[in-house]
Write a protein that holds these residues in place. Sequence first.
Motif, PDB file in Angstrom:
ATOM      1  N   ASN A 195      27.357  18.530  -0.240  1.00 12.28           N
ATOM      2  CA  ASN A 195      27.085  18.635  -1.675  1.00 12.28           C
ATOM      3  C   ASN A 195      27.827  17.553  -2.459  1.00 12.28           C
ATOM      4  O   ASN A 195      27.292  16.977  -3.417  1.00 12.28           O
ATOM      5  N   ASP A 198      26.013  14.195  -1.850  1.00 14.93           N
ATOM      6  CA  ASP A 198      24.794  14.131  -2.656  1.00 14.93           C
ATOM      7  C   ASP A 198      25.120  13.834  -4.116  1.00 14.93           C
ATOM      8  O   ASP A 198      24.434  13.050  -4.780  1.00 14.93           O
ATOM      9  N   ASP A 215      29.901  24.301  -4.683  1.00 15.58           N
ATOM     10  CA  ASP A 215      28.737  25.030  -4.181  1.00 15.58           C
ATOM     11  C   ASP A 215      28.135  25.876  -5.307  1.00 15.58           C
ATOM     12  O   ASP A 215      28.769  26.122  -6.339  1.00 15.58           O
ATOM     13  N   ARG A 281      24.459  20.090 -13.088  1.00 16.76           N
ATOM     14  CA  ARG A 281      23.098  20.617 -12.919  1.00 16.76           C
ATOM     15  C   ARG A 281      22.153  20.066 -13.991  1.00 16.76           C
ATOM     16  O   ARG A 281      20.978  19.808 -13.726  1.00 16.76           O
ATOM     17  N   HIS A 286      21.634  19.603  -7.788  1.00 19.23           N
ATOM     18  CA  HIS A 286      21.731  21.006  -7.408  1.00 19.23           C
ATOM     19  C   HIS A 286      22.336  21.092  -6.006  1.00 19.23           C
ATOM     20  O   HIS A 286      21.826  20.451  -5.072  1.00 19.23           O
ATOM     21  N   THR A 288      22.892  22.156  -2.356  1.00 18.66           N
ATOM     22  CA  THR A 288      21.938  22.717  -1.396  1.00 18.66           C
ATOM     23  C   THR A 288      22.616  23.361  -0.198  1.00 18.66           C
ATOM     24  O   THR A 288      21.963  24.095   0.548  1.00 18.66           O
ATOM     25  N   ARG A 289      23.898  23.091   0.012  1.00 18.48           N
ATOM     26  CA  ARG A 289      24.615  23.635   1.155  1.00 18.48           C
ATOM     27  C   ARG A 289      25.563  24.730   0.713  1.00 18.48           C
ATOM     28  O   ARG A 289      26.031  24.765  -0.418  1.00 18.48           O
ATOM     29  N   SER A 290      25.874  25.654   1.640  1.00 24.50           N
ATOM     30  CA  SER A 290      26.779  26.745   1.341  1.00 24.50           C
ATOM     31  C   SER A 290      27.696  26.981   2.535  1.00 24.50           C
ATOM     32  O   SER A 290      27.461  26.465   3.642  1.00 24.50           O
ATOM     33  N   ASP A 293      25.901  28.450   5.472  1.00 25.24           N
ATOM     34  CA  ASP A 293      25.162  27.396   6.171  1.00 25.24           C
ATOM     35  C   ASP A 293      26.067  26.683   7.168  1.00 25.24           C
ATOM     36  O   ASP A 293      25.686  26.402   8.308  1.00 25.24           O
TER      37      ASP A 293
END
Length: 308
Positions: A195, A198, A215, A281, A286, A288-290, A293
């Motif tokens: 994240n 990105d 996150d 945001r 946004h 996308t990973r958590s 995950d």
Amino acid sequence: MTPGPWRGMRVAVTGASGFCGSAVARAAAAAGAQVICLGRRPGPLGEHRPWDATRTVPDLTGADLIVHLAAAVGDPPPGRAAAARFHQVNVDGTARLLEAAGDRPLIWVSSASVYAPSPAPIREDHPRGGLTAYGRTKAAGESLALAAGAVVLRPRAVYGPGDPHLLPRLRRAVRGGRVLMPGPDIQLSLTAVENLADACLAARAWPPGAYNIADAIPYSRDATIAAVCGVPVRHVPIPVTRAAAALSTALSRLTRQEPTLSRYALEQLTAPVVLDISRARAQGWHPTRSFPDYLATHPAASAATRTA
């Protein structure tokens, strides 16, 4: 992100041999950019240009965009010597970088350690309150970057493949088949390194200023630690851990080693720090990973897998 807009762009990544820097370098290359890795050691790919942030001005010849991740990190022992080392990299190194960057776009990766703790979600205008040389010098360095028109990103507790800091430190806290945590469970923001990478690339198009990066949702401290360590979490009174932190800090002055439990570490574990990421945001980024995950895609990180 599609490779097209990055074709032919030369992106300089400082600290590219480190945990976060290497992730950003790989993401930039995957997007189609030519990557220049600056630091004492080569990065994972691209061209390497040696740079000692404590001594020299970096060679940014040909770079179209600079992403600055080189930093002195950690929880140093108290004292002027440690503070001076952190200042050399995080403040003086930033000044040298800005000298070389000129008017080229700069993404400067800071830290949520610049903030004072807060029970409410933290926005970018929240008061500063770094407790250690790391937090204070990151705040001073980012002030220079903001004054120069940079985009400043403030992630918190970055984790992911190859993480040398957060998860290993949690695992070292296991004692007698359990982890002792000060006070009740709290909510905390964490940041997947993917994240952050990105965001570093997306921020190329953002207006100058500071942006929180984390996150999508905060996590339970106790549930996260239990998932990583594979043992139950037990609570101890905060005053007890404050006394232990004071003793650990006093010993660190004698050994000149990072304290096992410091005032800063205690604050990180007892004060809920949840970042409001709405400003990032609003720019179209946004996460996308958590953390789930990460555990699912990297089985070695899962306590259940390691203890099976």
